[in-house]
Design a protein around this motif. Structure first.
Motif, PDB file in Angstrom:
ATOM      1  N   ASN A  85       0.827  -1.206   0.000  1.00 61.56           N
ATOM      2  CA  ASN A  85       0.000   0.000   0.000  1.00 61.56           C
ATOM      3  C   ASN A  85       0.866   1.263   0.000  1.00 61.56           C
ATOM      4  OD1 ASN A  85      -2.336  -1.523   0.007  1.00 61.56           O
ATOM      5  ND2 ASN A  85      -2.757  -1.234   2.177  1.00 61.56           N
ATOM      6  N   ARG A 119      -6.858   5.043  -1.262  1.00 65.88           N
ATOM      7  CA  ARG A 119      -6.775   4.799   0.185  1.00 65.88           C
ATOM      8  C   ARG A 119      -7.882   3.870   0.657  1.00 65.88           C
ATOM      9  NH1 ARG A 119      -4.804  10.442   2.975  1.00 65.88           N
ATOM     10  NH2 ARG A 119      -2.654  10.221   2.312  1.00 65.88           N
ATOM     11  N   GLN A 122      -6.992   0.425  -0.436  1.00 69.40           N
ATOM     12  CA  GLN A 122      -5.900  -0.078   0.398  1.00 69.40           C
ATOM     13  C   GLN A 122      -6.426  -0.505   1.765  1.00 69.40           C
ATOM     14  OE1 GLN A 122      -3.206   3.233   0.389  1.00 69.40           O
ATOM     15  NE2 GLN A 122      -2.247   2.626  -1.522  1.00 69.40           N
TER      16      GLN A 122
END
Length: 160
Positions: A85, A119, A122
């Motif tokens: 990530n 995000r 992730q």
């Protein structure tokens, strides 16, 4: 009907809040400012990469939790996702840096949307290995983990 909406809205709000908190905790360092600063940053204030930041977070967590040999495989699975990530976030940040001078306001908004979506993706990828790892922790390690996620402190100060 109103109670049913409440039953859906509250858990949804909690999930969104948890995702936002975990994102901040694990994936900081993408430059998400909405307006460019007119002052230049010195090298002393230069940001670290997401990979460097995540590596430091992993070390702090490992030191705080005192990962046992039996927990090592689950820990490795979790940290692998964290580092993947972070690499992805570094790539996005690099892309923005390369294109920031030519982006107009609409392109910047779209880029910020792309970062937000990344995000969230992730976070969704991180939760399963984190949950598996957390389940394998001792009660004391869970307490430490809960405190870290509540306060952001890694044993540097006495926690209440």
């Amino acid at each position: 009907m109103n109670q049913k909406a409440y039953q859906v809205a509250v858990p949804g709000t909690i999930v969104v809040a948890m995702v936002a908190f975990l994102s901040i905790f694990f994936f900081a360092n993408a430059d998400n400012s909405f307006a460019a600063s007119s002052t230049k940053k010195t090298t002393a204030v230069a940001r670290t990469s997401a990979v460097e930041h995540t590596g430091a977070q992993i070390k702090q967590l490992q030191d705080s939790l005192k990962i046992t040999e039996a927990q090592q495989a689950l820990w490795n699975n979790l940290t692998q996702v964290m580092m993947e990530n972070a690499k992805e976030m570094d790539a996005l940040t690099k892309e923005r840096a390369e294109n920031s001078k030519t982006m107009n306001a609409v392109e910047r908004m779209k880029f910020h949307s792309q970062i937000t979506e990344a995000r969230l993706a992730q976070q969704k990828k991180l939760i399963p290995p984190f949950e598996t790892f957390y389940t394998g922790l001792s009660d004391e390690q869970k307490k430490i983990t809960d405190t870290i996620f509540t306060t952001g402190r890694h044993g540097k100060k006495k926690l209440n």
